[in-house]
Design an enzyme around this catalytic site. Structure first.
Site, PDB file in Angstrom:
ATOM      1  N   ASP A   1       0.863  -1.172   0.000  1.00 26.40           N
ATOM      2  CA  ASP A   1       0.000   0.000   0.000  1.00 26.40           C
ATOM      3  C   ASP A   1       0.909   1.234   0.000  1.00 26.40           C
ATOM      4  O   ASP A   1       2.079   1.148   0.379  1.00 26.40           O
ATOM      5  CB  ASP A   1      -0.888  -0.041   1.247  1.00 26.40           C
ATOM      6  CG  ASP A   1      -1.716   1.212   1.381  1.00 26.40           C
ATOM      7  OD1 ASP A   1      -2.286   1.656   0.369  1.00 26.40           O
ATOM      8  OD2 ASP A   1      -1.784   1.742   2.505  1.00 26.40           O
TER       9      ASP A   1
ATOM     10  N   ASP B   1      -0.083   5.119   0.820  1.00 24.89           N
ATOM     11  CA  ASP B   1      -0.254   6.133   1.874  1.00 24.89           C
ATOM     12  C   ASP B   1      -0.319   5.471   3.247  1.00 24.89           C
ATOM     13  O   ASP B   1      -1.102   4.564   3.486  1.00 24.89           O
ATOM     14  CB  ASP B   1      -1.519   6.949   1.607  1.00 24.89           C
ATOM     15  CG  ASP B   1      -1.466   7.648   0.254  1.00 24.89           C
ATOM     16  OD1 ASP B   1      -0.421   8.253  -0.054  1.00 24.89           O
ATOM     17  OD2 ASP B   1      -2.451   7.570  -0.502  1.00 24.89           O
TER      18      ASP B   1
ATOM     19  N   ASN C   1      -5.360   2.858  -3.471  1.00 25.78           N
ATOM     20  CA  ASN C   1      -6.610   3.548  -3.812  1.00 25.78           C
ATOM     21  C   ASN C   1      -6.312   5.037  -3.933  1.00 25.78           C
ATOM     22  O   ASN C   1      -5.724   5.617  -3.008  1.00 25.78           O
ATOM     23  CB  ASN C   1      -7.649   3.373  -2.692  1.00 25.78           C
ATOM     24  CG  ASN C   1      -8.219   1.972  -2.611  1.00 25.78           C
ATOM     25  OD1 ASN C   1      -7.941   1.126  -3.467  1.00 25.78           O
ATOM     26  ND2 ASN C   1      -9.010   1.714  -1.581  1.00 25.78           N
ATOM     27  N   GLN C   2      -6.736   5.653  -5.016  1.00 29.33           N
ATOM     28  CA  GLN C   2      -6.571   7.102  -5.169  1.00 29.33           C
ATOM     29  C   GLN C   2      -7.915   7.729  -5.542  1.00 29.33           C
ATOM     30  O   GLN C   2      -8.101   8.240  -6.661  1.00 29.33           O
ATOM     31  CB  GLN C   2      -5.472   7.402  -6.211  1.00 29.33           C
ATOM     32  CG  GLN C   2      -4.079   6.963  -5.782  1.00 29.33           C
ATOM     33  CD  GLN C   2      -3.578   7.711  -4.542  1.00 29.33           C
ATOM     34  OE1 GLN C   2      -3.934   8.868  -4.304  1.00 29.33           O
ATOM     35  NE2 GLN C   2      -2.765   7.048  -3.711  1.00 29.33           N
TER      36      GLN C   2
ATOM     37  N   HIS D   1     -11.084   5.111  -8.760  1.00 30.96           N
ATOM     38  CA  HIS D   1     -12.538   5.177  -8.633  1.00 30.96           C
ATOM     39  C   HIS D   1     -13.002   5.547  -7.227  1.00 30.96           C
ATOM     40  O   HIS D   1     -12.245   5.475  -6.269  1.00 30.96           O
ATOM     41  CB  HIS D   1     -13.149   3.811  -9.020  1.00 30.96           C
ATOM     42  CG  HIS D   1     -12.682   3.300 -10.335  1.00 30.96           C
ATOM     43  ND1 HIS D   1     -11.889   2.177 -10.467  1.00 30.96           N
ATOM     44  CD2 HIS D   1     -12.862   3.789 -11.587  1.00 30.96           C
ATOM     45  CE1 HIS D   1     -11.624   1.979 -11.747  1.00 30.96           C
ATOM     46  NE2 HIS D   1     -12.192   2.938 -12.449  1.00 30.96           N
TER      47      HIS D   1
ATOM     48  N   LYS E   1      -9.635  -1.281  -3.120  1.00 29.95           N
ATOM     49  CA  LYS E   1      -9.477  -2.110  -1.924  1.00 29.95           C
ATOM     50  C   LYS E   1     -10.579  -1.739  -0.925  1.00 29.95           C
ATOM     51  O   LYS E   1     -10.895  -0.557  -0.812  1.00 29.95           O
ATOM     52  CB  LYS E   1      -8.091  -1.885  -1.292  1.00 29.95           C
ATOM     53  CG  LYS E   1      -6.938  -2.358  -2.173  1.00 29.95           C
ATOM     54  CD  LYS E   1      -5.573  -2.053  -1.543  1.00 29.95           C
ATOM     55  CE  LYS E   1      -5.259  -0.570  -1.554  1.00 29.95           C
ATOM     56  NZ  LYS E   1      -3.928  -0.231  -0.983  1.00 29.95           N
TER      57      LYS E   1
HETATM   58 MG   LIG Z   1      -2.819   3.265   3.423  1.00 23.07          MG
HETATM   59 ZN   LIG Z   2     -11.232   0.913  -8.983  1.00 23.09          ZN
END
Ligand SMILES: [Mg+2]
Ligand SMILES: [Zn+2]
Length: 433
Positions: free
Chosen positions: A250, A252, A293-294, A333, A354
């Site tokens: 991961d 961040d 994830n962004q 997303h 995630k």
């Molecule tokens: Mg994180």
């Molecule tokens: Zn996605």
């Protein structure tokens, strides 16, 4: 598809006096024979050898290729013409897409997969790229998430520049149209002269990001490293032929400080000890794959270009410790709609955010990873859940969110560590056993 091999190297730094560089013995076999074998393994049997210095050694060793089960056309370079000028000399032999290999790289690359990626990308040039531990001394490309190249960054680079760690290895698939961008006379190089001109002319160029083995062996130190990697099985072990384990990370809260939104390079601060920890993964020969994830892309709080700059900053910070991420996968997303400025086409329920395992599964499918032997490191139970759903073992770290979302998930990590360095120590020990 023909395979064009640039054989003009002299091997001065290797101290060769009786043979040209491509004929240097690597663990007892001429490097050029190894390159032919790699191409044959992928089903390619038609070669164009561009010979220069001591060409008679190569021509007498290989002849027309029949003894090696292949067909070889030898082209004699009239004068040192550079990597692009030499290919221009062979233009009459190249009427469809072709692979270009430099005769000083040790590779175990699935060239058929590479060629197919080129076809699907619709590019006039596809460049094999990967990170290394000295990007500031390498030719680099800047590419978008789909791999389309925006800029070609030839070395030398400005001191202190923020650089994406995507190094152009000496390995391309080119359309014949690429030769039209080579200057009609004199010497020129693909990296320094032709690729930048192609991009300036708007020609589509693609980056093929790979975790397979491709390293030049042009100095005694690099040659010794290549021979050691052959002996340890690291060269063949990195090929697509056999599924290999990876370490998913991961971003961040694991690699960089969790600051509630990293929207520009200036927001990025590495967590203490991350560079040396990642370097240990790199030196162990395990791919380090960022899966993140962004959702701020969907929320309209950050552009794709800004995210690329943040990743370039991350690459640059890691490179200070000679460390790198092999691959980066991100989910752009976010599911719930209804806020001003959001990007509607990204406001969807996807399979890659995630705790869903889509990013890990995609990486595994694209690079033939063995998920059952892989690990994931995250600071949230959403990371642990994604790992479990992919059949990957998970380490939860006490940096970033430190597992504060535990009440939302019914899963447990295989191990809990204070931070990434301790997580990596645990994982590498598990591999040793
Ligand atoms: Mg994180
Ligand atoms: Zn996605």
């Amino acid at each position: 598809m023909k395979v064009v091999v640039l054989n003009g190297g002299k091997g001065t730094r290797l101290g060769l006096s009786d043979r040209p560089k491509p004929m240097v013995p690597v663990s007892g076999q001429p490097l050029l024979e190894r390159l032919v074998e790699v191409a044959v393994r992928a089903g390619f049997k038609d070669f164009v050898f561009l010979n220069g210095h001591m060409r008679e050694v190569i021509e007498s060793h290989f002849g027309d290729g029949a003894a090696f089960g292949v067909r070889i056309e030898h082209v004699r370079e009239s004068a040192p013409l550079g990597t692009a000028g030499a290919v221009r000399e062979a233009r009459a032999l190249l009427d469809e897409a072709f692979i270009v290999l430099y005769g000083d790289i040790l590779i175990d690359v699935d060239l058929a997969h590479f060629a197919e990626a080129h076809r699907q990308a619709g590019a006039i040039a596809t460049l094999f790229v990967h990170p290394n531990d000295h990007p500031d001394d390498s030719d680099l490309v800047e590419a978008d998430a789909s791999g389309r190249i925006r800029r070609f960054l030839s070395k030398p680079h400005a001191p202190g520049a923020v650089l994406p760690n995507l190094v152009s290895a000496a390995l391309y698939v080119l359309e014949p149209a690429a030769i039209e961008h080579v200057p009609a006379n004199g010497a020129s190089d693909w990296g320094h002269d032709v690729f930048p001109a192609m991009l300036a002319a708007g020609a589509p160029m693609q980056a093929y990001r790979s975790i397979e083995y491709a390293k030049d062996i042009g100095t005694p130190e690099r040659l010794a490293k290549g021979e050691a990697d052959l002996a340890s099985g690291r060269v063949a072990g990195a090929s697509r032929r056999a599924a290999r384990p990876a370490i998913f990370l991961d971003r961040d809260g694991v690699l960089n400080e969790e600051v509630n939104g990293v929207h520009s390079p200036d927001d990025l601060r590495l967590v203490d000890g991350v560079g040396p920890a990642l370097r240990k993964i790199n030196r162990a020969g395990l791919p380090a794959i960022c899966v993140t994830n962004q959702p701020d892309l969907a929320k309209g709080l950050m552009s794709f270009e800004a995210l690329e700059q943040v990743f370039a900053k991350l690459d640059t910070e890691l490179a200070r410790d000679a460390a790198y991420l092999d691959l980066i996968y991100f989910c752009p997303h976010h599911p719930e709609r209804g806020w001003p400025g959001e990007v509607l086409e990204l406001k969807v329920t996807c399979d890659c955010r995630k705790p869903l395992p889509g990013l890990l599964l995609r990486a595994a499918a694209e690079h033939n990873l063995d998920l059952g032997r892989s690990w994931m490191v995250g600071d949230r139970y959403a990371d642990v859940q994604a790992a479990k759903a992919a059949g990957v073992r998970a380490v939860l770290v006490r940096t970033g969110h430190a597992g504060s979302d535990s009440d939302r998930f019914d899963c447990e990590p295989d191990h809990v560590a204070s931070n990434l360095p301790e997580a990596v120590a645990h994982i590498l020990k598990a591999f040793e056993q």
